[in-house]
Motif scaffolding. Structure first.
Motif, PDB file in Angstrom:
ATOM      1  N   ASN A 132       0.798  -1.225   0.000  1.00 32.97           N
ATOM      2  CA  ASN A 132       0.000   0.000   0.000  1.00 32.97           C
ATOM      3  C   ASN A 132       0.827   1.270   0.000  1.00 32.97           C
ATOM      4  OD1 ASN A 132      -1.405  -2.150   2.119  1.00 32.97           O
ATOM      5  ND2 ASN A 132      -2.725  -1.446   0.465  1.00 32.97           N
ATOM      6  N   GLN A 133       2.118   1.154  -0.272  1.00 36.85           N
ATOM      7  CA  GLN A 133       2.958   2.331  -0.412  1.00 36.85           C
ATOM      8  C   GLN A 133       4.125   1.992  -1.312  1.00 36.85           C
ATOM      9  OE1 GLN A 133       3.855   2.449   3.919  1.00 36.85           O
ATOM     10  NE2 GLN A 133       6.015   2.472   3.339  1.00 36.85           N
ATOM     11  N   GLU A 134       4.660   3.044  -1.947  1.00 40.61           N
ATOM     12  CA  GLU A 134       5.843   2.874  -2.780  1.00 40.61           C
ATOM     13  C   GLU A 134       7.112   3.165  -1.992  1.00 40.61           C
ATOM     14  OE1 GLU A 134       5.447   1.794  -6.347  1.00 40.61           O
ATOM     15  OE2 GLU A 134       3.891   1.219  -4.924  1.00 40.61           O
ATOM     16  N   THR A 135       6.993   3.942  -0.939  1.00 39.66           N
ATOM     17  CA  THR A 135       8.144   4.262  -0.097  1.00 39.66           C
ATOM     18  C   THR A 135       8.716   2.979   0.494  1.00 39.66           C
ATOM     19  OG1 THR A 135       7.063   6.337   0.473  1.00 39.66           O
ATOM     20  CG2 THR A 135       8.945   5.675   1.818  1.00 39.66           C
ATOM     21  N   ASN A 136       9.976   2.712   0.209  1.00 41.91           N
ATOM     22  CA  ASN A 136      10.667   1.519   0.716  1.00 41.91           C
ATOM     23  C   ASN A 136       9.889   0.237   0.415  1.00 41.91           C
ATOM     24  OD1 ASN A 136      12.595   3.279   1.873  1.00 41.91           O
ATOM     25  ND2 ASN A 136      11.350   3.495   3.708  1.00 41.91           N
ATOM     26  N   ARG A 137       9.232   0.219  -0.719  1.00 48.37           N
ATOM     27  CA  ARG A 137       8.346  -0.906  -1.014  1.00 48.37           C
ATOM     28  C   ARG A 137       9.090  -2.233  -1.116  1.00 48.37           C
ATOM     29  NH1 ARG A 137       6.751  -0.420  -7.471  1.00 48.37           N
ATOM     30  NH2 ARG A 137       8.873  -0.512  -8.283  1.00 48.37           N
ATOM     31  N   GLY A 138      10.355  -2.183  -1.456  1.00 45.17           N
ATOM     32  CA  GLY A 138      11.115  -3.414  -1.623  1.00 45.17           C
ATOM     33  C   GLY A 138      11.624  -4.012  -0.332  1.00 45.17           C
ATOM     34  N   THR A 139      11.499  -3.280   0.771  1.00 44.83           N
ATOM     35  CA  THR A 139      12.059  -3.764   2.031  1.00 44.83           C
ATOM     36  C   THR A 139      11.119  -3.628   3.218  1.00 44.83           C
ATOM     37  OG1 THR A 139      13.064  -1.590   2.409  1.00 44.83           O
ATOM     38  CG2 THR A 139      14.439  -3.256   1.325  1.00 44.83           C
ATOM     39  N   VAL A 140      10.136  -2.740   3.148  1.00 43.45           N
ATOM     40  CA  VAL A 140       9.318  -2.434   4.323  1.00 43.45           C
ATOM     41  C   VAL A 140       8.574  -3.677   4.811  1.00 43.45           C
ATOM     42  CG1 VAL A 140       7.277  -1.710   2.994  1.00 43.45           C
ATOM     43  CG2 VAL A 140       7.675  -0.783   5.299  1.00 43.45           C
ATOM     44  N   ASP A 141       8.547  -3.848   6.129  1.00 41.44           N
ATOM     45  CA  ASP A 141       7.853  -4.966   6.756  1.00 41.44           C
ATOM     46  C   ASP A 141       6.518  -4.455   7.284  1.00 41.44           C
ATOM     47  OD1 ASP A 141       7.150  -7.332   7.917  1.00 41.44           O
ATOM     48  OD2 ASP A 141       8.643  -7.270   9.525  1.00 41.44           O
ATOM     49  N   VAL A 142       5.427  -4.898   6.668  1.00 40.85           N
ATOM     50  CA  VAL A 142       4.089  -4.427   7.032  1.00 40.85           C
ATOM     51  C   VAL A 142       3.552  -5.256   8.191  1.00 40.85           C
ATOM     52  CG1 VAL A 142       1.699  -4.211   6.242  1.00 40.85           C
ATOM     53  CG2 VAL A 142       3.592  -3.556   4.730  1.00 40.85           C
ATOM     54  N   LEU A 143       3.072  -4.550   9.206  1.00 40.80           N
ATOM     55  CA  LEU A 143       2.508  -5.199  10.384  1.00 40.80           C
ATOM     56  C   LEU A 143       1.076  -4.724  10.582  1.00 40.80           C
ATOM     57  CD1 LEU A 143       5.528  -4.686  12.835  1.00 40.80           C
ATOM     58  CD2 LEU A 143       5.091  -6.646  11.345  1.00 40.80           C
ATOM     59  N   MET A 144       0.178  -5.659  10.762  1.00 35.84           N
ATOM     60  CA  MET A 144      -1.211  -5.316  11.073  1.00 35.84           C
ATOM     61  C   MET A 144      -1.840  -6.493  11.798  1.00 35.84           C
ATOM     62  SD  MET A 144      -3.308  -5.789   7.475  1.00 35.84           S
ATOM     63  CE  MET A 144      -2.066  -5.153   6.357  1.00 35.84           C
ATOM     64  N   GLY A 195       9.386   3.108   8.592  1.00 38.14           N
ATOM     65  CA  GLY A 195      10.813   2.966   8.279  1.00 38.14           C
ATOM     66  C   GLY A 195      11.069   1.545   7.836  1.00 38.14           C
ATOM     67  N   ALA A 196      11.805   0.804   8.647  1.00 42.43           N
ATOM     68  CA  ALA A 196      12.009  -0.611   8.345  1.00 42.43           C
ATOM     69  C   ALA A 196      10.695  -1.371   8.461  1.00 42.43           C
ATOM     70  CB  ALA A 196      13.047  -1.199   9.293  1.00 42.43           C
ATOM     71  N   THR A 197       9.834  -0.910   9.385  1.00 39.27           N
ATOM     72  CA  THR A 197       8.513  -1.511   9.530  1.00 39.27           C
ATOM     73  C   THR A 197       7.441  -0.444   9.342  1.00 39.27           C
ATOM     74  OG1 THR A 197       8.456  -1.142  11.917  1.00 39.27           O
ATOM     75  CG2 THR A 197       9.363  -3.243  11.144  1.00 39.27           C
ATOM     76  N   GLU A 198       6.250  -0.889   9.005  1.00 36.78           N
ATOM     77  CA  GLU A 198       5.107   0.000   8.854  1.00 36.78           C
ATOM     78  C   GLU A 198       3.919  -0.658   9.535  1.00 36.78           C
ATOM     79  OE1 GLU A 198       2.634   3.181   7.098  1.00 36.78           O
ATOM     80  OE2 GLU A 198       4.569   2.900   8.028  1.00 36.78           O
ATOM     81  N   GLU A 199       3.554  -0.145  10.699  1.00 38.60           N
ATOM     82  CA  GLU A 199       2.423  -0.690  11.443  1.00 38.60           C
ATOM     83  C   GLU A 199       1.151   0.060  11.069  1.00 38.60           C
ATOM     84  OE1 GLU A 199       0.930  -1.517  16.041  1.00 38.60           O
ATOM     85  OE2 GLU A 199       2.860  -0.532  15.658  1.00 38.60           O
ATOM     86  N   TYR A 200       0.141  -0.674  10.668  1.00 38.48           N
ATOM     87  CA  TYR A 200      -1.130  -0.070  10.262  1.00 38.48           C
ATOM     88  C   TYR A 200      -1.963   0.211  11.514  1.00 38.48           C
ATOM     89  CZ  TYR A 200      -0.186  -1.303   5.347  1.00 38.48           C
ATOM     90  OH  TYR A 200       0.344  -1.398   4.084  1.00 38.48           O
ATOM     91  N   LYS A 201      -1.647   1.302  12.173  1.00 39.82           N
ATOM     92  CA  LYS A 201      -2.246   1.603  13.479  1.00 39.82           C
ATOM     93  C   LYS A 201      -3.724   1.948  13.394  1.00 39.82           C
ATOM     94  CE  LYS A 201       2.108   3.275  15.455  1.00 39.82           C
ATOM     95  NZ  LYS A 201       2.829   4.447  16.035  1.00 39.82           N
ATOM     96  N   GLU A 202      -4.174   2.378  12.229  1.00 40.54           N
ATOM     97  CA  GLU A 202      -5.592   2.723  12.092  1.00 40.54           C
ATOM     98  C   GLU A 202      -6.483   1.490  12.029  1.00 40.54           C
ATOM     99  OE1 GLU A 202      -4.016   2.199   7.942  1.00 40.54           O
ATOM    100  OE2 GLU A 202      -3.307   3.045   9.833  1.00 40.54           O
ATOM    101  N   GLY A 203      -5.879   0.299  11.845  1.00 39.69           N
ATOM    102  CA  GLY A 203      -6.638  -0.938  11.837  1.00 39.69           C
ATOM    103  C   GLY A 203      -7.691  -0.967  10.749  1.00 39.69           C
ATOM    104  N   ILE A 204      -8.926  -1.303  11.141  1.00 41.98           N
ATOM    105  CA  ILE A 204     -10.003  -1.437  10.160  1.00 41.98           C
ATOM    106  C   ILE A 204     -10.569  -0.091   9.722  1.00 41.98           C
ATOM    107  CG2 ILE A 204     -10.678  -3.725  10.979  1.00 41.98           C
ATOM    108  CD1 ILE A 204     -13.062  -2.350  12.403  1.00 41.98           C
TER     109      ILE A 204
END
Length: 747
Positions: free
Chosen positions: A204-216, A595-604
């Motif tokens: 859901n983002q292009e910023t650091n798309r090749g490395t970012v670790d998405v957490l939700m 940064g290295a991780t992206e936590e989807y804090k807004e949830g649903i």
């Protein structure tokens, strides 16, 4: 052909649109529409034959099937009759042919294609029939170019207004996404072409798309980010899936067993192939055993050095990967080829057609339903040409073509009608057009640039207006009866591999808009763009605002037909237009870009769910769009008052056209539940129907809502649960304009 189609009379265009309207009038049940689009499941009938072929293959031949052997193919096995799998980019149309071993175009005369509206434009139609038309039409073009896999559609949830691929992706809502994706995929695959749904998942983002670790959390994953993928697999029966660049909970998506095996294959029963995004594989054993079947585009000196090439051969010979594992993936590739009629019984495989008048009409139909009337407070539109002597047409986008541009795939087309060209063709010959470019779409090099960072492709915009160009624009506005400003962005500014830094209109356009409006209050502002921008000042200063998209080969004709009233606008926003970037959920929670991780804090609470639940006023809400006529909703009711888990709720409402023009309205149904045991959004889209209603007439609209659509994902039980109790269905024409309500009880 180009000139012939450009010069179609307004009357002929209107007949074409009217036919579409009559067709949609006959179909008033959203459930009935959805039921029309069921994809053909992948067949197992050739499994024994495939087993026999694989038993004759050398290990090297089997491995050759599993990795790129040119820029857009794997390696076939000629003596066994196994062809290469031919793939093509296709978010906007079929990409031109490239050299086999590089990104350089071949400069052929046979690969001109139709430029179709971008995903944002298709989504703004709120019309599954248009999605099916899109898929079928682009599928025909893929077959005409002898492609087996179309690398589309792309439909990741729009989480931030700044996303570089917002123009290409669909919507911020999982229900609207899946309602459009299913008919699109079905349409493509009717042509014996596999749709490759992408980018799976949480990309859901292009910023650091090749490395970012998405957490939700799991509920957010299941309720927001997976529904469209789920339905594309289980209802449309998509034959291929593209693994995304990013990580998810630690593992890259192309080596993520939870996403590729547990969910995709074990839960959803996916039988097709998983293709990596280009350069998205980072390992051999882990990626293969997790479920990636075909590795494409890895950044290595040669194709033989891909992770699934010589390194895989070495690991099999060393006993680290079993040959049975290789066989499993090779068989999946062959099953795809058999199901596409590229192997076995090839009779009856679709031949396709490309860049035809019929396809330009498809592009026109989609574009004309996507254009959104944001404001018309002085009733400048539709433009009255009686007595009109002069029109100022101002802005670079009035004469700019958008089929090419940016980092991602474009379309080589001979046919793209600009707004200026369409105005010249469609305005009475007695009307003088005073054109001024107004601004330059200039960039300058950045001193520092990191690929995938928040940049504009190593460039930053030049936001200073040229004084001479500004003066020419003001003079054109002053001496004209009315001014049409065609501004916005372009596909160099909104581009894959780069998110935007803010919502500011680029290239000094706000100053231009203000100056032109001051010179001529009768100014119509048309935005050509695919993402939200800061329109607060435009909304305050201007009476007339229209939103267009990167809208394909017929974009100019569709836009001008709307401006002249030959087509009544019926587009609705597929995402929320915020007043400030800080109001959008990913930014309000300070969780973008990470940064290295992206936590989807807004949830649903994504998109309008956040705005409506948190009572944050948007500039324009989700689902918003005006018409040249007006509609009333009345007599909303349900077929029963109580329902069980396996029931389908039928909600009916009468839509009356109270204005003087025939038009189309999108009836939107949002579900709410008070006193829930779990967190819920204030309202969630659970049904919609686009209906044509003649002036002075009424149309009864039925929206079917399966009770199971009201379920939430219970993380503890790992099941979808319908909570009993009272549900309120809010019927309106945007998430904020609710015109009727009905309540039901679920036992």
């Amino acid at each position: 052909m180009k000139n012939k189609f450009l010069c179609l009379s307004a009357a002929m265009m209107l007949v074409m649109v009217s036919c579409k309207e009559d067709k949609s009038t006959d179909s008033t049940e959203s459930g009935a529409i959805a039921a029309k689009y069921e994809g053909t499941p992948m067949s197992d009938e050739w499994d024994a034959e495939i087993d026999g072929i694989v038993s004759k293959m050398t290990l090297e031949e089997k491995i050759g099937l599993l990795h790129g052997y040119s820029m857009f193919t794997n390696e076939g096995v000629e003596h066994l009759g196994i062809p290469e799998v031919h793939m093509a980019d296709g978010p906007l149309g079929i990409r031109e042919e490239l050299e086999r071993m590089s990104w350089a175009p071949l400069h052929l005369e046979t690969d001109y294609a139709t430029y179709y509206p971008a995903g944002g434009g298709l989504s703004a139609t709120w019309n599954p029939e248009m999605a099916h038309t899109f898929g079928k039409s682009i599928g025909e073009e893929a077959r005409a170019r002898e492609k087996d896999v179309l690398l589309a559609p792309a439909f990741n949830i729009i989480r931030t207004p700044l996303g570089g691929r917002t123009f290409e992706y669909m919507t911020e809502d999982p229900f609207l996404n899946k309602s459009l994706v299913v008919p699109y995929v079905v349409g493509v695959q009717e042509n014996n072409v596999a749709a490759c749904i992408k980018h799976y998942a949480a990309n859901n983002q292009e910023t650091n798309r090749g490395t970012v670790d998405v957490l939700m959390d799991e509920r957010t994953l299941r309720e927001i980010y997976l529904p469209a993928f789920h339905d594309a697999v289980t209802k449309a029966n998509a034959y291929s899936v593209m693994g995304a660049y990013n990580r998810f909970r630690g593992d890259y998506l192309c080596e993520n067993p939870y996403m590729l095996q547990n969910i995709l294959r074990d839960e959803w029963g996916f039988k097709g192939i998983v293709i990596s995004d280009w350069d998205a594989v980072h390992s051999t054993k882990k990626a293969l055993e997790a479920g990636t079947d075909l590795e494409m585009g890895t950044n290595k000196p040669s194709f033989e050095e891909f992770y699934f090439a010589k390194p895989l051969l070495a690991e099999v010979k060393a006993g680290k990967v079993s040959e049975a594992e290789v066989d499993k993936h090779a068989k999946r590739i062959l099953k795809l080829l058999y199901n596409l009629k590229a192997m076995g019984k090839k009779e009856g495989r679709a031949k396709g057609s490309i860049a035809t008048e019929a396809h330009f009409k498809d592009a026109y139909s989609i574009a004309s339903e996507s254009i959104i009337l944001l404001k018309n407070s002085e009733s400048l539109l539709p433009l009255n040409t009686n007595g009109l002597k002069s029109v100022a047409v101002i802005g670079a986008n009035a004469d700019k073509k958008h089929a090419q541009g940016g980092f991602g795939a474009g379309v080589k087309t001979k046919h793209e009608i600009t707004p200026l060209a369409a105005l010249k063709a469609k305005l009475p010959k007695s009307v003088t057009i005073n054109y001024a470019e107004g601004y330059k779409t200039e960039f300058k090099p950045k001193k520092e640039m990191k690929f995938g960072d928040v940049t504009q492709e190593a460039k930053e915009t030049v936001n200073d207006l040229d004084p001479k160009m500004l003066a020419e624009a003001v003079e054109a506005a002053k001496k004209s009866d009315v001014a049409i400003l065609v501004v916005g962005a372009n596909r160099d500014y909104e581009t894959e591999a780069s998110d935007r830094t803010d919502l500011t209109l680029p290239f000094g356009q706000q100053a231009l808009i203000s100056a032109v409006t001051k010179a001529n209050p009768k100014t119509i502002v048309v935005f050509v763009a695919g993402s939200p921008y800061d329109l607060n000042q435009v909304e305050k200063e201007n009476s007339t605002i229209v939103w267009n998209w990167y809208n394909g080969s017929e974009s100019g004709n569709a836009l001008v037909d709307v401006l002249l009233g030959n087509v009544n606008p019926s587009g609705k926003l597929p995402w929320t237009m915020p007043k400030r970037i800080e109001d959008s959920p990913a930014h309000a929670t300070k969780s973008f870009p990470g940064g290295a991780t992206e936590e989807y804090k807004e949830g649903i609470l994504v998109g309008y769910r956040w705005f409506d639940t948190k009572n944050v006023a948007p500039l324009y809400p989700f689902g918003y769009g005006l018409s040249y006529t007006t509609f009333d909703f009345a007599n909303a009711k349900t077929d029963k008052k109580e329902y069980g888990n396996d029931d389908t709720i039928k909600v009916t409402v009468e839509v009356k056209n109270t204005g003087k023009k025939d038009g189309k309205e999108v009836v939107q149904l949002y579900a709410s539940k008070a006193e829930s045991k779990v967190q819920r959004a204030a309202k969630e889209l659970k049904g919609f129907n686009k209906v044509a209603v003649k002036s002075g007439s009424s149309q009864k609209v039925t929206i079917e809502v399966p009770v199971k659509e009201l379920a939430y994902y219970n993380v503890a039980s790992k099941k979808w649960v319908v909570e009993p109790g009272t549900y309120t269905f809010k019927l309106g024409n945007s998430s904020r304009d609710i015109k009727a309500e009905v309540s039901v009880t679920v036992k």
